[in-house]
Design an enzyme around this catalytic site. Structure first.
Site, mmCIF file in Angstrom:
data_model
loop_
_atom_site.group_PDB
_atom_site.id
_atom_site.type_symbol
_atom_site.label_atom_id
_atom_site.label_comp_id
_atom_site.label_asym_id
_atom_site.label_seq_id
_atom_site.Cartn_x
_atom_site.Cartn_y
_atom_site.Cartn_z
ATOM 1 N N ARG A 177 -1.250 6.498 16.053
ATOM 2 C CA ARG A 177 -0.632 6.270 17.372
ATOM 3 C C ARG A 177 -0.589 7.534 18.225
ATOM 4 O O ARG A 177 0.335 7.758 19.001
ATOM 5 C CB ARG A 177 0.794 5.719 17.245
ATOM 6 C CG ARG A 177 0.919 4.416 16.537
ATOM 7 C CD ARG A 177 0.220 3.287 17.298
ATOM 8 N NE ARG A 177 0.611 2.012 16.752
ATOM 9 C CZ ARG A 177 -0.013 1.412 15.745
ATOM 10 N NH1 ARG A 177 -1.064 1.971 15.180
ATOM 11 N NH2 ARG A 177 0.404 0.235 15.317
ATOM 12 N N CYS A 226 5.907 -2.724 18.858
ATOM 13 C CA CYS A 226 6.884 -1.935 18.099
ATOM 14 C C CYS A 226 7.477 -0.836 18.983
ATOM 15 O O CYS A 226 6.753 -0.163 19.714
ATOM 16 C CB CYS A 226 6.218 -1.323 16.868
ATOM 17 S SG CYS A 226 5.911 -2.547 15.582
HETATM 18 N N1 EPU Z 1 9.913 -5.632 7.523
HETATM 19 C C1 EPU Z 1 11.165 -6.080 7.272
HETATM 20 N N2 EPU Z 1 11.879 -6.572 8.340
HETATM 21 C C2 EPU Z 1 11.395 -6.629 9.606
HETATM 22 C C3 EPU Z 1 10.091 -6.141 9.855
HETATM 23 C C4 EPU Z 1 9.353 -5.646 8.779
HETATM 24 O O1 EPU Z 1 11.651 -6.047 6.168
HETATM 25 O O2 EPU Z 1 12.115 -7.079 10.500
HETATM 26 C C5 EPU Z 1 9.108 -5.124 6.392
HETATM 27 C C6 EPU Z 1 7.948 -6.066 6.096
HETATM 28 O O3 EPU Z 1 8.318 -7.096 5.231
HETATM 29 C C7 EPU Z 1 6.948 -5.116 5.466
HETATM 30 C C8 EPU Z 1 7.219 -3.792 6.159
HETATM 31 O O4 EPU Z 1 8.529 -3.882 6.729
HETATM 32 O O5 EPU Z 1 7.199 -4.966 4.106
HETATM 33 C C9 EPU Z 1 6.196 -3.468 7.236
HETATM 34 O O6 EPU Z 1 6.208 -4.473 8.229
HETATM 35 P P1 EPU Z 1 4.888 -5.025 8.965
HETATM 36 O O7 EPU Z 1 3.850 -5.384 7.969
HETATM 37 O O8 EPU Z 1 5.306 -6.015 9.975
HETATM 38 O O9 EPU Z 1 4.282 -3.756 9.676
HETATM 39 P P2 EPU Z 1 4.974 -2.641 10.536
HETATM 40 O O10 EPU Z 1 4.774 -1.354 9.815
HETATM 41 O O11 EPU Z 1 6.343 -2.990 10.949
HETATM 42 C C10 EPU Z 1 2.780 -1.987 11.819
HETATM 43 C C11 EPU Z 1 2.518 -1.567 13.223
HETATM 44 C C12 EPU Z 1 2.274 -2.785 14.092
HETATM 45 C C13 EPU Z 1 1.118 -3.591 13.538
HETATM 46 C C14 EPU Z 1 1.481 -3.996 12.083
HETATM 47 C C15 EPU Z 1 0.355 -4.736 11.399
HETATM 48 C C16 EPU Z 1 3.744 0.475 13.770
HETATM 49 C C17 EPU Z 1 4.966 1.049 14.373
HETATM 50 N N3 EPU Z 1 3.672 -0.856 13.760
HETATM 51 O O12 EPU Z 1 4.026 -2.669 11.833
HETATM 52 O O13 EPU Z 1 1.914 -2.317 15.391
HETATM 53 O O14 EPU Z 1 0.889 -4.743 14.302
HETATM 54 O O15 EPU Z 1 1.752 -2.804 11.318
HETATM 55 O O16 EPU Z 1 -0.657 -3.845 11.026
HETATM 56 O O17 EPU Z 1 2.853 1.207 13.331
HETATM 57 C C18 EPU Z 1 2.688 -1.691 17.560
HETATM 58 O O18 EPU Z 1 2.098 -0.630 17.393
HETATM 59 O O19 EPU Z 1 3.306 -1.926 18.612
HETATM 60 C C19 EPU Z 1 2.690 -2.669 16.482
HETATM 61 C C20 EPU Z 1 3.342 -3.800 16.574
#
Ligand code: EPU
Length: 302
Positions: A177, A226
């Site tokens: 990012r 995010c």
């Molecule tokens: N989780 C929770 N509760 C929640 C959300 C997530 O427990 O409310 C847990 C999930 O179960 C999982 C972990 O946290 O074990 C990670 O969650 P997720 O797979 O949704 O990915 P993330 O790390 O929250 C990142 C990117 C997203 C991208 C997704 C999919 C960042 C800040 N976010 O989210 O990007 O779509 O992976 O690859 O890097 C963005 O940049 O705006 C964005 C949405």
């Protein structure tokens, strides 16, 4: 801000740049938050160096807005004139595995247009909202894909030189990012090199990513994706969720019930409310986990 100086307006017009007075910027952002400002629409890339020189000479503060899907703009009359690129025709051109894309083009549509040419690799980016330029600036990524991997050349307005330059992909740093572009550089077009893949295979990848996204993210609500970057080795969403903050709100600015790192505008949220929610959640995470979360969304501040 409003431009009222008729000489300046005439000079802007002479560059072929369109002046739109007092635009509601909330309508140009996925969060639906933001006050008003005059917007200058740049139809020809070549007009940019002259336009920015003119704005500097007349001490007219300005900011560039891309697809509006990863920004939080302030309320009220903004202290900047807003610049935007008009879409170019054609937006996309193919030469073998090389794809030339206009930075004002929509990222999702670019992924599907490439797929139809049997060019893949970007399936993970399918649900990422916004423009190709915004994706480049932030090195947008999802499901193991990041756009930087495929960038071979970028045509960019360099703030440092005041000129349009072509940068080779290898000269640009793409990190999580974050990229080595300066804050006031403006991306104009990009050459991507994509791997050949059968359309049906790409489509299958797109379907899988869409399903994952639908299951975990609030796609039909107003958000900027995010809000925070993930801290090294951690997950902002999981931490906010563990704190029981889903549904937590300041006015209409609300932590999504579906994904705790998405903050949504549930009605008529103001920038002030969204900023208060961000500060409050950051403080709670710091107190509980000793982690200082960094914003992923770009907040326009003075
Ligand atoms: N989780 C929770 N509760 C929640 C959300 C997530 O427990 O409310 C847990 C999930 O179960 C999982 C972990 O946290 O074990 C990670 O969650 P997720 O797979 O949704 O990915 P993330 O790390 O929250 C990142 C990117 C997203 C991208 C997704 C999919 C960042 C800040 N976010 O989210 O990007 O779509 O992976 O690859 O890097 C963005 O940049 O705006 C964005 C949405």
């Amino acid at each position: 801000m409003r431009i009222s100086d008729s000489k300046l307006l005439a000079a802007i017009g002479a560059l072929g740049v369109e002046h739109k007075p007092s635009v509601s910027l909330a309508d140009l952002t996925s969060l639906g938050i933001g006050g008003t400002s005059d917007v200058l629409v740049i139809r020809k890339h070549e007009a940019l160096p002259g336009l920015i020189r003119l704005l500097k000479e007349t001490k007219t503060p300005h900011r560039f807005l891309g697809g509006g899907s990863n920004v939080l703009l302030p309320d009220g009359e903004l202290p900047w004139v807003v610049l935007q690129l008009a879409r170019q025709v054609p937006e996309i051109r193919f030469e073998g595995n090389n794809v030339y894309v206009d930075c004002a083009a929509d990222l999702g549509r670019t992924v599907t247009t490439c797929a139809k040419q049997n060019l893949g690799g970007m399936e993970g980016l399918i649900g990422v909202p916004g423009s190709v330029g915004g994706a480049l600036r932030m090195n947008a990524g999802a499901y193991g894909t990041q756009i930087g991997t495929y960038v071979r050349e970028v045509k960019v307005y360099r703030a440092a030189t005041g000129q349009i330059e072509i940068l080779r992909g290898a000269e640009i740093n793409f990190e999580y990012r974050h990229t080595s572009f300066a804050l006031d550089d403006i991306m104009l077009s990009v050459r991507l090199e994509l791997p050949s893949k059968p359309y049906s295979e790409i489509l299958q990848g797109i379907r899988i990513c869409n399903e994952k996204r639908r299951a975990s993210q609030p796609l039909n609500q107003k958000s900027a994706g995010c809000i925070f970057k993930n801290p090294p080795g951690g997950s902002a969403g999981r931490m906010i969720d563990e704190l029981g903050l889903k549904g937590h709100h300041v006015g209409d600015a609300r932590v999504s019930d579906r994904h705790a790192n998405f903050f949504i505008n549930a009605g008529h949220a103001s920038a002030a409310e969204m900023l208060e929610l961000i500060a409050d959640v950051r403080r709670r995470v710091r107190e509980r986990y000793g982690v200082e979360l960094e914003e992923e969304v770009i907040v326009w501040k003075q």
